[in-house]
Scaffold this motif. Structure first.
Motif, PDB file in Angstrom:
ATOM      1  N   UNK A   6      -6.535 -22.692 -96.315  1.00 26.79           N
ATOM      2  CA  UNK A   6      -7.614 -22.345 -95.389  1.00 26.79           C
ATOM      3  C   UNK A   6      -8.354 -21.110 -95.899  1.00 26.79           C
ATOM      4  N   UNK A   7      -9.578 -20.925 -95.443  1.00 29.55           N
ATOM      5  CA  UNK A   7     -10.313 -19.732 -95.848  1.00 29.55           C
ATOM      6  C   UNK A   7      -9.549 -18.459 -95.477  1.00 29.55           C
ATOM      7  N   UNK A   8      -9.789 -17.436 -96.240  1.00 30.98           N
ATOM      8  CA  UNK A   8      -9.119 -16.152 -96.022  1.00 30.98           C
ATOM      9  C   UNK A   8      -9.329 -15.660 -94.587  1.00 30.98           C
ATOM     10  N   UNK A   9     -10.542 -15.841 -94.066  1.00 36.36           N
ATOM     11  CA  UNK A   9     -10.827 -15.383 -92.705  1.00 36.36           C
ATOM     12  C   UNK A   9      -9.877 -16.039 -91.703  1.00 36.36           C
ATOM     13  N   UNK A  10      -9.633 -17.336 -91.859  1.00 34.52           N
ATOM     14  CA  UNK A  10      -8.746 -18.063 -90.943  1.00 34.52           C
ATOM     15  C   UNK A  10      -7.336 -17.473 -90.949  1.00 34.52           C
ATOM     16  N   UNK A  11      -6.819 -17.242 -92.149  1.00 31.95           N
ATOM     17  CA  UNK A  11      -5.457 -16.693 -92.260  1.00 31.95           C
ATOM     18  C   UNK A  11      -5.383 -15.296 -91.647  1.00 31.95           C
ATOM     19  N   UNK A  12      -6.361 -14.463 -91.954  1.00 32.36           N
ATOM     20  CA  UNK A  12      -6.365 -13.101 -91.394  1.00 32.36           C
ATOM     21  C   UNK A  12      -6.505 -13.121 -89.873  1.00 32.36           C
ATOM     22  N   UNK A  13      -7.363 -13.993 -89.380  1.00 33.73           N
ATOM     23  CA  UNK A  13      -7.559 -14.078 -87.934  1.00 33.73           C
ATOM     24  C   UNK A  13      -6.256 -14.475 -87.247  1.00 33.73           C
ATOM     25  N   UNK A  14      -5.558 -15.445 -87.791  1.00 35.04           N
ATOM     26  CA  UNK A  14      -4.299 -15.860 -87.188  1.00 35.04           C
ATOM     27  C   UNK A  14      -3.304 -14.704 -87.181  1.00 35.04           C
ATOM     28  N   UNK A  15      -3.229 -13.975 -88.263  1.00 34.73           N
ATOM     29  CA  UNK A  15      -2.310 -12.836 -88.335  1.00 34.73           C
ATOM     30  C   UNK A  15      -2.683 -11.768 -87.306  1.00 34.73           C
ATOM     31  N   UNK A  16      -3.960 -11.491 -87.171  1.00 39.03           N
ATOM     32  CA  UNK A  16      -4.409 -10.486 -86.198  1.00 39.03           C
ATOM     33  C   UNK A  16      -4.110 -10.926 -84.764  1.00 39.03           C
ATOM     34  N   UNK A  17      -4.347 -12.194 -84.482  1.00 40.38           N
ATOM     35  CA  UNK A  17      -4.044 -12.710 -83.143  1.00 40.38           C
ATOM     36  C   UNK A  17      -2.544 -12.646 -82.868  1.00 40.38           C
ATOM     37  N   UNK A  18      -1.743 -12.995 -83.872  1.00 43.04           N
ATOM     38  CA  UNK A  18      -0.291 -12.961 -83.711  1.00 43.04           C
ATOM     39  C   UNK A  18       0.205 -11.543 -83.440  1.00 43.04           C
ATOM     40  N   UNK A  19      -0.500 -10.547 -83.981  1.00 41.22           N
ATOM     41  CA  UNK A  19      -0.142  -9.142 -83.717  1.00 41.22           C
ATOM     42  C   UNK A  19      -0.657  -8.666 -82.362  1.00 41.22           C
ATOM     43  N   UNK A  20      -1.439  -9.495 -81.687  1.00 44.66           N
ATOM     44  CA  UNK A  20      -1.940  -9.135 -80.366  1.00 44.66           C
ATOM     45  C   UNK A  20      -3.176  -8.252 -80.396  1.00 44.66           C
ATOM     46  N   UNK A  52     -15.171 -23.094 -67.564  1.00 43.82           N
ATOM     47  CA  UNK A  52     -13.734 -23.027 -67.278  1.00 43.82           C
ATOM     48  C   UNK A  52     -12.920 -23.412 -68.523  1.00 43.82           C
ATOM     49  N   UNK A  53     -13.314 -24.485 -69.179  1.00 44.62           N
ATOM     50  CA  UNK A  53     -12.601 -24.920 -70.383  1.00 44.62           C
ATOM     51  C   UNK A  53     -12.704 -23.856 -71.472  1.00 44.62           C
ATOM     52  N   UNK A  54     -13.863 -23.232 -71.593  1.00 45.18           N
ATOM     53  CA  UNK A  54     -14.028 -22.174 -72.595  1.00 45.18           C
ATOM     54  C   UNK A  54     -13.028 -21.047 -72.345  1.00 45.18           C
ATOM     55  N   UNK A  55     -12.912 -20.622 -71.103  1.00 44.92           N
ATOM     56  CA  UNK A  55     -11.930 -19.574 -70.770  1.00 44.92           C
ATOM     57  C   UNK A  55     -10.510 -20.046 -71.063  1.00 44.92           C
ATOM     58  N   UNK A  56     -10.205 -21.281 -70.694  1.00 43.01           N
ATOM     59  CA  UNK A  56      -8.854 -21.814 -70.910  1.00 43.01           C
ATOM     60  C   UNK A  56      -8.513 -21.921 -72.388  1.00 43.01           C
ATOM     61  N   UNK A  57      -9.474 -22.352 -73.187  1.00 47.99           N
ATOM     62  CA  UNK A  57      -9.221 -22.500 -74.628  1.00 47.99           C
ATOM     63  C   UNK A  57      -8.923 -21.151 -75.253  1.00 47.99           C
ATOM     64  N   UNK A  58      -9.734 -20.138 -74.950  1.00 46.78           N
ATOM     65  CA  UNK A  58      -9.479 -18.834 -75.546  1.00 46.78           C
ATOM     66  C   UNK A  58      -8.222 -18.193 -74.969  1.00 46.78           C
ATOM     67  N   UNK A  59      -7.900 -18.500 -73.730  1.00 44.57           N
ATOM     68  CA  UNK A  59      -6.626 -18.054 -73.170  1.00 44.57           C
ATOM     69  C   UNK A  59      -5.453 -18.695 -73.892  1.00 44.57           C
ATOM     70  N   UNK A  60      -5.560 -19.991 -74.155  1.00 37.19           N
ATOM     71  CA  UNK A  60      -4.507 -20.699 -74.883  1.00 37.19           C
ATOM     72  C   UNK A  60      -4.335 -20.102 -76.277  1.00 37.19           C
ATOM     73  N   UNK A  61      -5.440 -19.861 -76.960  1.00 35.58           N
ATOM     74  CA  UNK A  61      -5.377 -19.302 -78.313  1.00 35.58           C
ATOM     75  C   UNK A  61      -4.723 -17.928 -78.292  1.00 35.58           C
ATOM     76  N   UNK A  62      -5.083 -17.104 -77.314  1.00 40.27           N
ATOM     77  CA  UNK A  62      -4.511 -15.768 -77.203  1.00 40.27           C
ATOM     78  C   UNK A  62      -3.005 -15.836 -76.977  1.00 40.27           C
ATOM     79  N   UNK A  63      -2.582 -16.764 -76.118  1.00 35.27           N
ATOM     80  CA  UNK A  63      -1.170 -16.878 -75.791  1.00 35.27           C
ATOM     81  C   UNK A  63      -0.363 -17.617 -76.864  1.00 35.27           C
ATOM     82  N   UNK A  64      -1.027 -18.413 -77.691  1.00 38.20           N
ATOM     83  CA  UNK A  64      -0.330 -19.264 -78.666  1.00 38.20           C
ATOM     84  C   UNK A  64      -0.966 -19.201 -80.051  1.00 38.20           C
ATOM     85  N   UNK A  65      -1.121 -18.019 -80.635  1.00 36.94           N
ATOM     86  CA  UNK A  65      -1.795 -17.949 -81.939  1.00 36.94           C
ATOM     87  C   UNK A  65      -1.040 -18.690 -83.039  1.00 36.94           C
ATOM     88  N   UNK A  66       0.252 -18.839 -82.892  1.00 39.72           N
ATOM     89  CA  UNK A  66       1.034 -19.534 -83.913  1.00 39.72           C
ATOM     90  C   UNK A  66       0.911 -21.055 -83.815  1.00 39.72           C
TER      91      UNK A  66
END
Length: 192
Positions: A6-20, A52-66
């Motif tokens: 995956x692009x470098x941005x994707x990997x870094x973003x996942x790591x940052x999200x995982x760190x909260x 509503x779905x937009x909020x739920x999707x970003x909530x899901x991503x925040x809670x489940x970055x892995x």
């Protein structure tokens, strides 16, 4: 780097999200909110539901970055799959009492194909998208598209053919393992 990485941005973003990192969520939102809202609106046909779905999707991503697996594709693709799954779950929930199961499933299939077509077009490489947009929106044939894009006629035909082949996959059902548990096409999902 391997070709399928995956692009470098994707990997870094996942790591940052995982760190909260809250700033990472903000950056992700800035990049993908219009995609998420647009796909949700396309499936639901409702501004409030899309919000509503937009909020739920970003909530899901925040809670489940892995839950994002870089081996399965880009983060953009993953966000779109999460959105589609959540929007379809909402559509099923909203339509349960309004008609027959067959009508509901037909509506879900139509919404799925439309959302996939939108996603395919927005995520295809820019040269393919440009050729398709010229052909579809400006009614250019391959010769005119070639002149507008300053490419050979053979290249214009190749881009149009490949773009149309990609779009033809829009009617295929998504794999069940690409959406969050409880949000796939076979279940009615859960709400948060």
């Amino acid at each position: 780097m391997p070709k399928d990485a995956p692009p470098r941005w994707d990997r870094r973003m996942q790591q940052r999200l995982a760190r909260g990192e809250a700033a990472a969520l903000g950056e992700l939102y800035d990049r993908f909110a219009s995609l998420v809202h647009g796909l949700a609106h396309r499936v639901l046909g409702d501004e409030t539901g899309a919000d509503r779905v937009t909020r739920e999707v970003f909530g899901y991503i925040w809670e489940n970055p892995d839950a994002y697996d870089p081996k399965q594709g880009s983060m953009r693709s993953w966000v779109a799959r999460v959105t589609q799954g959540q929007a379809l779950a909402r559509l099923r929930q909203a339509e349960l009492g309004r008609g027959s199961r067959e009508e509901l499933e037909q509506k879900v299939r139509s919404a799925t194909a439309a959302a996939r077509a939108d996603f395919i077009v927005t995520s295809m490489p820019a040269p393919l998208r440009a050729a398709l947009e010229l052909a579809y929106f400006k009614r250019r044939d391959y010769r005119q598209a070639a002149a507008d894009l300053q490419i050979s006629e053979d290249e214009a035909r190749r881009r149009l053919r490949l773009g149309l082949q990609l779009l033809s996959t829009a009617n295929a059902l998504p794999r069940e393992d690409t959406v969050p548990p409880g949000h796939g096409p076979s279940g009615y999902g859960t709400t948060r």
